[in-house]
Design a protein around this motif. Sequence first.
Motif, PDB file in Angstrom:
ATOM      1  N   ARG A   1      43.531 -68.357  12.175  1.00 25.44           N
ATOM      2  CA  ARG A   1      42.577 -69.688  12.188  1.00 25.44           C
ATOM      3  C   ARG A   1      42.186 -69.791  10.943  1.00 25.44           C
ATOM      4  O   ARG A   1      42.021 -71.123  10.254  1.00 25.44           O
TER       5      ARG A   1
ATOM      6  N   THR B   1      46.665 -67.114  23.810  1.00 26.49           N
ATOM      7  CA  THR B   1      45.990 -67.359  22.594  1.00 26.49           C
ATOM      8  C   THR B   1      47.014 -67.595  21.683  1.00 26.49           C
ATOM      9  O   THR B   1      46.966 -68.274  20.720  1.00 26.49           O
TER      10      THR B   1
ATOM     11  N   SER C   1      48.943 -63.210  26.739  1.00 26.67           N
ATOM     12  CA  SER C   1      47.936 -64.243  26.227  1.00 26.67           C
ATOM     13  C   SER C   1      48.477 -65.186  26.024  1.00 26.67           C
ATOM     14  O   SER C   1      49.492 -65.309  25.099  1.00 26.67           O
TER      15      SER C   1
ATOM     16  N   GLU D   1      43.473 -62.948  15.176  1.00 30.49           N
ATOM     17  CA  GLU D   1      43.127 -64.417  15.767  1.00 30.49           C
ATOM     18  C   GLU D   1      42.491 -65.021  14.520  1.00 30.49           C
ATOM     19  O   GLU D   1      42.771 -66.176  14.068  1.00 30.49           O
TER      20      GLU D   1
END
Length: 131
Positions: A29, A56, A54, A25
């Motif tokens: 980002r 995300t 998820s 993650e």
Amino acid sequence: GDWGRAEAGVHALRRLDAASPVGLELLGRIAVERGDADGAEAAFDALDGLQPDSPTPQLGLALVDARLRREPFDALAHLQRARAREATLDLSGLLLRPEWSSLATDAAFVQALTTLLRPLPSPEPVSPAAE
């Protein structure tokens, strides 16, 4: 920010725990902030493989499509998938999050997001047929 140092730190974390969803993650980002659409997409796709239930990874892919690829309706599809994975996911404050705030002036994205947030109309009550 010093994205190179941040990325090096995340790679070090991933060497310690290659299956770390946090590392993927963070790489995604960082790639978004650097403007690297392909790198961000690869990280979020890998995260999706690690966490298929998820929201995300789908939020990350939506961010890539909205901010870097300027594809609001592709982003919308990822947001819908994220919400399908977590029914209580609140997207109403999405544009207030720092990573999304630059999209508040993107009319196409705001329109797509508004469509997603608009409640579905209630079905008309069915009245018994008059005989």
